[in-house]
Design a protein around this motif. Structure first.
Motif, PDB file in Angstrom:
ATOM      1  N   LEU A 109      -4.799  -6.670   5.765  1.00 46.19           N
ATOM      2  CA  LEU A 109      -5.120  -5.737   6.059  1.00 46.19           C
ATOM      3  C   LEU A 109      -3.962  -4.168   5.578  1.00 46.19           C
ATOM      4  CD1 LEU A 109      -6.347  -6.493   9.923  1.00 46.19           C
ATOM      5  CD2 LEU A 109      -7.491  -6.941   7.387  1.00 46.19           C
ATOM      6  N   ALA A 110      -3.105  -5.568   5.305  1.00 47.24           N
ATOM      7  CA  ALA A 110      -2.032  -3.686   5.055  1.00 47.24           C
ATOM      8  C   ALA A 110      -1.955  -3.323   3.716  1.00 47.24           C
ATOM      9  CB  ALA A 110      -0.871  -4.171   5.505  1.00 47.24           C
ATOM     10  N   SER A 111      -2.729  -4.737   3.553  1.00 46.44           N
ATOM     11  CA  SER A 111      -2.754  -4.411   1.815  1.00 46.44           C
ATOM     12  C   SER A 111      -4.426  -3.785   1.090  1.00 46.44           C
ATOM     13  CB  SER A 111      -2.635  -5.592   0.711  1.00 46.44           C
ATOM     14  OG  SER A 111      -1.970  -6.478   1.821  1.00 46.44           O
ATOM     15  N   GLN A 112      -5.248  -3.528   2.367  1.00 49.04           N
ATOM     16  CA  GLN A 112      -6.355  -2.698   2.412  1.00 49.04           C
ATOM     17  C   GLN A 112      -7.233  -4.079   1.901  1.00 49.04           C
ATOM     18  OE1 GLN A 112      -7.455   0.087   3.217  1.00 49.04           O
ATOM     19  NE2 GLN A 112      -5.253   0.141   3.927  1.00 49.04           N
ATOM     20  N   CYS A 113      -7.089  -5.269   1.527  1.00 52.50           N
ATOM     21  CA  CYS A 113      -8.203  -6.202   1.670  1.00 52.50           C
ATOM     22  C   CYS A 113      -9.481  -6.699   2.468  1.00 52.50           C
ATOM     23  CB  CYS A 113      -7.251  -7.277   1.950  1.00 52.50           C
ATOM     24  SG  CYS A 113      -6.468  -7.830   0.322  1.00 52.50           S
ATOM     25  N   SER A 114     -10.916  -6.323   2.630  1.00 52.08           N
ATOM     26  CA  SER A 114     -11.114  -6.320   3.596  1.00 52.08           C
ATOM     27  C   SER A 114     -11.484  -7.854   3.297  1.00 52.08           C
ATOM     28  CB  SER A 114     -12.928  -5.932   2.887  1.00 52.08           C
ATOM     29  OG  SER A 114     -13.298  -6.534   2.107  1.00 52.08           O
ATOM     30  N   ILE A 115     -11.863  -8.415   4.807  1.00 51.81           N
ATOM     31  CA  ILE A 115     -12.264 -10.059   4.776  1.00 51.81           C
ATOM     32  C   ILE A 115     -13.129 -10.430   5.687  1.00 51.81           C
ATOM     33  CG2 ILE A 115      -9.230 -10.168   4.894  1.00 51.81           C
ATOM     34  CD1 ILE A 115      -8.909 -10.376   7.659  1.00 51.81           C
ATOM     35  N   ASP A 145       1.056  -1.584   0.011  1.00 54.87           N
ATOM     36  CA  ASP A 145      -0.313  -0.028  -0.824  1.00 54.87           C
ATOM     37  C   ASP A 145       0.828   1.232   0.171  1.00 54.87           C
ATOM     38  OD1 ASP A 145      -2.328   1.476  -0.541  1.00 54.87           O
ATOM     39  OD2 ASP A 145      -3.017   1.395   2.110  1.00 54.87           O
ATOM     40  N   ALA A 146       0.526   2.503  -1.008  1.00 57.77           N
ATOM     41  CA  ALA A 146       1.119   3.554  -0.880  1.00 57.77           C
ATOM     42  C   ALA A 146      -0.028   5.089  -0.159  1.00 57.77           C
ATOM     43  CB  ALA A 146       1.688   3.775  -1.486  1.00 57.77           C
ATOM     44  N   ARG A 147       0.136   5.788   1.259  1.00 61.62           N
ATOM     45  CA  ARG A 147      -0.870   7.179   0.950  1.00 61.62           C
ATOM     46  C   ARG A 147       0.261   8.181   1.256  1.00 61.62           C
ATOM     47  NH1 ARG A 147      -3.824   4.600   6.117  1.00 61.62           N
ATOM     48  NH2 ARG A 147      -3.526   2.503   4.799  1.00 61.62           N
ATOM     49  N   TYR A 148      -0.140   9.229   0.397  1.00 64.52           N
ATOM     50  CA  TYR A 148       0.045  10.753   0.837  1.00 64.52           C
ATOM     51  C   TYR A 148       0.304  10.926   2.694  1.00 64.52           C
ATOM     52  CZ  TYR A 148      -0.257  11.480  -4.130  1.00 64.52           C
ATOM     53  OH  TYR A 148       0.358  10.571  -5.947  1.00 64.52           O
ATOM     54  N   ARG A 205       1.470  -0.147 -10.447  1.00 67.98           N
ATOM     55  CA  ARG A 205       2.713  -0.070 -10.436  1.00 67.98           C
ATOM     56  C   ARG A 205       3.131  -1.809  -9.723  1.00 67.98           C
ATOM     57  NH1 ARG A 205       8.031   3.369 -12.066  1.00 67.98           N
ATOM     58  NH2 ARG A 205       7.057   4.160 -13.458  1.00 67.98           N
ATOM     59  N   SER A 206       2.709  -1.848  -8.448  1.00 63.68           N
ATOM     60  CA  SER A 206       2.531  -2.876  -7.347  1.00 63.68           C
ATOM     61  C   SER A 206       1.260  -3.661  -7.642  1.00 63.68           C
ATOM     62  CB  SER A 206       2.730  -2.344  -5.956  1.00 63.68           C
ATOM     63  OG  SER A 206       3.269  -1.036  -5.938  1.00 63.68           O
ATOM     64  N   TYR A 207       0.387  -3.281  -8.524  1.00 66.59           N
ATOM     65  CA  TYR A 207      -1.005  -3.880  -8.062  1.00 66.59           C
ATOM     66  C   TYR A 207      -0.662  -4.277  -9.621  1.00 66.59           C
ATOM     67  CZ  TYR A 207      -2.213  -4.465  -3.588  1.00 66.59           C
ATOM     68  OH  TYR A 207      -1.746  -4.691  -2.016  1.00 66.59           O
ATOM     69  N   LYS A 208       0.137  -4.920 -10.604  1.00 70.32           N
ATOM     70  CA  LYS A 208       0.430  -5.114 -12.095  1.00 70.32           C
ATOM     71  C   LYS A 208      -0.924  -6.038 -12.144  1.00 70.32           C
ATOM     72  CE  LYS A 208       3.367  -4.792 -15.606  1.00 70.32           C
ATOM     73  NZ  LYS A 208       5.017  -4.509 -16.097  1.00 70.32           N
ATOM     74  N   ASN A 209      -1.649  -6.292 -13.210  1.00 69.15           N
ATOM     75  CA  ASN A 209      -2.222  -7.573 -13.626  1.00 69.15           C
ATOM     76  C   ASN A 209      -3.230  -8.082 -12.412  1.00 69.15           C
ATOM     77  OD1 ASN A 209      -1.397  -7.536 -15.959  1.00 69.15           O
ATOM     78  ND2 ASN A 209       1.085  -8.141 -15.279  1.00 69.15           N
ATOM     79  N   THR A 210      -3.576  -7.581 -10.927  1.00 66.82           N
ATOM     80  CA  THR A 210      -4.383  -8.432 -10.353  1.00 66.82           C
ATOM     81  C   THR A 210      -5.510  -7.147  -9.787  1.00 66.82           C
ATOM     82  OG1 THR A 210      -3.692  -9.408  -7.759  1.00 66.82           O
ATOM     83  CG2 THR A 210      -1.831  -7.764  -8.506  1.00 66.82           C
ATOM     84  N   ARG A 211      -6.011  -7.618  -8.513  1.00 72.08           N
ATOM     85  CA  ARG A 211      -7.121  -7.003  -8.280  1.00 72.08           C
ATOM     86  C   ARG A 211      -6.631  -6.523  -7.215  1.00 72.08           C
ATOM     87  NH1 ARG A 211     -12.759  -8.308  -9.181  1.00 72.08           N
ATOM     88  NH2 ARG A 211     -12.604  -9.725  -9.782  1.00 72.08           N
ATOM     89  N   ASN A 247      -7.327  -4.710  -3.754  1.00 69.66           N
ATOM     90  CA  ASN A 247      -8.529  -4.137  -2.435  1.00 69.66           C
ATOM     91  C   ASN A 247      -9.368  -5.353  -2.583  1.00 69.66           C
ATOM     92  OD1 ASN A 247      -8.744  -1.223  -3.579  1.00 69.66           O
ATOM     93  ND2 ASN A 247      -7.393  -1.734  -1.666  1.00 69.66           N
ATOM     94  N   LYS A 248      -8.826  -6.550  -2.315  1.00 70.06           N
ATOM     95  CA  LYS A 248      -9.864  -7.395  -2.604  1.00 70.06           C
ATOM     96  C   LYS A 248     -11.175  -7.617  -1.585  1.00 70.06           C
ATOM     97  CE  LYS A 248      -6.523 -11.322  -5.124  1.00 70.06           C
ATOM     98  NZ  LYS A 248      -5.274  -9.671  -5.512  1.00 70.06           N
ATOM     99  N   SER A 249     -11.833  -8.508  -1.402  1.00 66.83           N
ATOM    100  CA  SER A 249     -12.513  -8.652  -0.972  1.00 66.83           C
ATOM    101  C   SER A 249     -12.575 -10.520  -0.830  1.00 66.83           C
ATOM    102  CB  SER A 249     -14.184  -8.012  -1.624  1.00 66.83           C
ATOM    103  OG  SER A 249     -15.019  -8.113  -0.479  1.00 66.83           O
ATOM    104  N   ILE A 250     -12.159 -10.241   1.022  1.00 70.96           N
ATOM    105  CA  ILE A 250     -11.963 -12.378   1.133  1.00 70.96           C
ATOM    106  C   ILE A 250     -13.028 -12.446   1.635  1.00 70.96           C
ATOM    107  CG2 ILE A 250     -10.021 -13.551   1.249  1.00 70.96           C
ATOM    108  CD1 ILE A 250      -8.037 -11.200   1.198  1.00 70.96           C
TER     109      ILE A 250
END
Ligand SMILES: Nc1ncnc2c1ncn2[C@@H]1O[C@H](COP(=O)(O)OP(=O)(O)OP(=O)(O)O)[C@@H](O)[C@H]1O
Length: 678
Positions: A288-294, A135-138, A251-257, A259-262
């Motif tokens: 959680l660090a990747s902002q996936c909801s679980i 993840d990244a944020r300002y 760039r970090s999530y190239k080809n992938t979804r 904020n997955k909802s898992i």
């Protein structure tokens, strides 16, 4: 270079003084920590410092030797060495599995190597690969000084993510993440970066980056605050409004979804009963660090995951993660299959495994690892890929609902050992080896009749088939598919399956004339690759008898059967590469057969080759690619093992069901088995 004297390093004075913010730039491989040109700390100092240390890890040695603050050649060398250190091409978790990764990608890493820390900062020219960035944020309104976000409890940069994982239970997670998302939508805006920083330079932004950092045998989330300067290294890919955080995430999530909802299904009984703990400590923090909801549910009894998958609200999720062994994915697939809306379910959900059981073949084959934290990183970064399933029919259940198998079916020696050694589960994997050895010494045979529809019967034909299909599901085509998928996703209405299904499969969307390349691309183009009801139709119903084009296996062999094993994934356990030629979606399954009369001296090299997959090369072993088979046991006692689950001893008929199930494959492929070089 931001190295400090060892005294200060040892002192770990990260909390005490305000330090300068670490600067960084975007490179093709990742975010690279910039050297500080004005640093009084020279190369000579660093070398002296290095010599003074008792132990220096490999990363430090490589980058320090090749680095020079003012020498771009050395910087380039250092960059390469850092990338190499953090993205090795070797085994990613030797401690957990012998799976060898020969393909390079930026998820790879040797967990024994870790980022050297200098006063909590990363040394100059260290590259955080995009494959590791979660993840990244300002950072808004931060004073211009360095924060070591991982260690400073008072730091405002210790955002709610870590608190969520520590403080809140998962029942509260959704609301927390909703709040987080709102916050993020502000902080991730391109104009929202620190006004303080912006006022100094319009080309630098203060960004908090969370990445997966190797620690001991695992990866754990780590935060770092970086002042990222992208002007001196303009990227043609940088989006127009210059939203740096968005660019990093892209760039970090190239080809992938993202904020997955898992939907997580934990089998607390799995493995040695440690599945819950493994998930909570190794997987959840990364998710959680990747902002996936679980959302987490626990299985309460055998077969419960079938019920769970049948009843769950599939609209809420895009992924089902089984924190278990292979038994729960098997149940989940069959639970979804029994839903009236199974077409929608299989189109919508990717089913994956976080290895927490004793048999974790799915994780080893798909995530290339048996380690729960690395597997979770793969889950976060992997490519959604369709894989073939196998449909099993036996008289006792076929009419009601046939059963799907994603991994294997086995009869004879392996099946007996797999199921009948449950009572010595406490022994771990040794239980299996002991059981196999015992049965081989006894020369136990399992007479039966076997009828097969072959795709590639001889070993030569099999090799040709393998080489032809190996790259069809490979990354480059998955790239095309995912890009298309991302474009189409918002437009696709799952409620209108039928409307979309009515389209012509054969024609490409744009009507371009089909050459070999476009045939390959179209074969995975999501707009024409939606599963339909007809894909679930059984081609060879049990009651229709054996079709005339199926071949009967030589009764001389089938009446003396030792092992009958069919499968779709290369690994059936962490150290057992039973199907080295298995491919995700080549439309076939692999069949391996041995004769119980094989002498002990010949069985030895076969068994000893199981970890490398070389057993299939032995002349006594039959190895074919097949489309369907029927096996009719002649014994009255015994069992089949399907995906490691006990099935009744009745005639079993199985056929391939191509590309029926979405799962997550690292780089869009199964782990490399080296079969082509065998
Ligand atoms: N709460 C529970 N109690 C007992 N058994 C359960 C429970 N939940 C699930 N099961 C069963 O446990 C079995 C094994 O599950 P799983 O594959 O996750 O673990 P495992 O340790 O890898 O097991 P195995 O080695 O037998 O495959 C499945 O058949 C499943 O139905």
């Amino acid at each position: 270079m931001t190295l400090r004297p060892s005294k200060r390093r040892k002192g770990r004075s990260r909390h005490s003084v305000k330090k300068q913010i670490t600067s960084a730039i975007l490179t093709e491989e990742g975010i690279m920590i910039k050297a500080k040109p004005s640093s009084p700390y020279t190369y000579a100092n660093r070398m002296a410092d290095k010599r003074s240390r008792n132990s220096v890890d490999n990363i430090s040695r490589t980058s320090f030797q090749s680095n020079s603050d003012n020498n771009s050649i050395f910087e380039t060398a250092s960059l390469i060495s850092c990338v190499t250190c953090l993205s090795d091409t070797d085994t990613i978790d030797r401690s957990e599995t012998s799976t060898t990764n020969t393909s390079k990608d930026d998820l790879s890493a040797n967990p024994k190597l870790h980022y050297p820390s200098v006063n909590g900062q990363l040394p100059a020219n260290t590259v955080i690969p995009y494959g590791r960035i979660l993840d990244a944020r300002y950072i808004e309104k931060e004073p211009l000084h360095y924060y070591d976000a991982t260690s400073s409890p008072s730091s405002p940069l210790n955002s709610s993510i870590s608190n969520v994982s520590e403080k809140y239970d998962l029942g509260e997670l959704n609301s927390i993440q909703q709040t987080e998302k709102k916050t993020k939508s502000v902080s991730r805006g391109s104009n929202s970066s620190s006004s303080l920083i912006s006022s100094k330079s319009p080309f630098t932004k203060l960004v908090e980056v969370i990445f997966a950092r190797p620690r001991r045998h695992d990866v754990v989330p780590k935060r770092v605050s970086l002042l990222i300067d992208y002007k001196p290294h303009p990227s043609p890919h940088l989006n127009e409004d210059g939203d740096l955080v968005e660019e990093i995430l892209k760039r970090s999530y190239k080809n992938t979804r993202r904020n997955k909802s898992i939907f997580v299904i934990i089998n607390p009984f799995g493995g040695k009963g440690k599945a819950k703990k493994l998930f909570m400590t190794k997987a959840k923090p990364l998710l959680l660090a990747s902002q996936c909801s679980i959302e987490v549910v626990y299985t309460k009894y055998p077969g419960h995951a079938i019920e769970i998958a049948r009843e769950m609200d599939i609209d809420q999720y895009d992924t089902i993660a089984c924190a278990s062994g292979d038994g729960i994915p098997h149940e989940v697939i069959n639970g979804l299959y029994r839903r009236p809306d199974h077409v929608k379910a299989f189109n919508k959900l990717a089913i994956t495994e976080i290895p927490c059981g004793s048999g974790n073949a799915m994780s080893v084959s798909c995530h290339w690892t048996n380690n729960p934290s690395y597997s979770t990183l793969c889950l976060i970064k992997s490519i959604e890929t369709k894989i073939d399933l196998m449909c099993c029919s036996q008289p006792s259940y076929a009419k009601k609902h046939p059963k799907l198998s994603f991994l294997s079916q086995t009869y004879g020696l392996i099946a007996e050992t797999d199921i009948n050694t449950e009572f010595i589960r406490w022994m771990g994997p040794a239980r299996f080896e002991l059981g196999v050895a015992f049965n081989i010494i006894q020369k136990k045979r399992y007479p039966c009749d076997i009828y097969v529809k072959y795709a590639a019967k001889s070993k030569n034909e099999l090799k040709t088939h393998y080489l032809e299909y190996k790259n069809k599901g490979s990354l480059e085509y998955q790239h095309i598919a995912m890009n298309k998928c991302n474009e189409d996703r918002d437009n696709y209405n799952y409620e209108n399956d039928q409307e979309i299904d009515d389209g012509d499969d054969e024609e490409s969307d744009d009507g371009v004339e089909e050459d070999d390349h476009s045939v390959l691309c179209n074969s995975i183009d999501p707009s024409t690759d939606q599963i339909k009801e007809e894909n679930f139709k059984i081609k060879y119903p049990l009651d229709d008898g054996v079709p005339s084009d199926w071949e009967r296996l030589d009764p001389n062999i089938s009446n003396n059967l030792g092992i009958f094993y069919t499968g779709k994934m290369p690994y059936v356990a962490a150290d057992t590469k039973f199907f080295p030629a298995a491919l995700p979606s080549d439309g076939t399954m692999d069949m391996v057969i041995t004769d119980a009369r094989t002498s002990l001296t010949r069985m030895a090299p076969i068994l000893l080759g199981l970890d490398k997959g070389s057993h299939v090369l032995q002349p006594e072993v039959l190895h074919s690619k097949i489309l369907a088979y029927k096996i009719i046991p002649k014994l009255t006692n015994g069992l089949f093992s399907v995906d490691g689950e006990k099935f009744p001893l009745e005639p079993l008929q199985v056929e391939i069901m191509p590309r029926l199930c979405k799962t997550l494959l690292r780089n869009g492929r199964y782990v490399d088995t080296d079969f082509d070089s065998m």
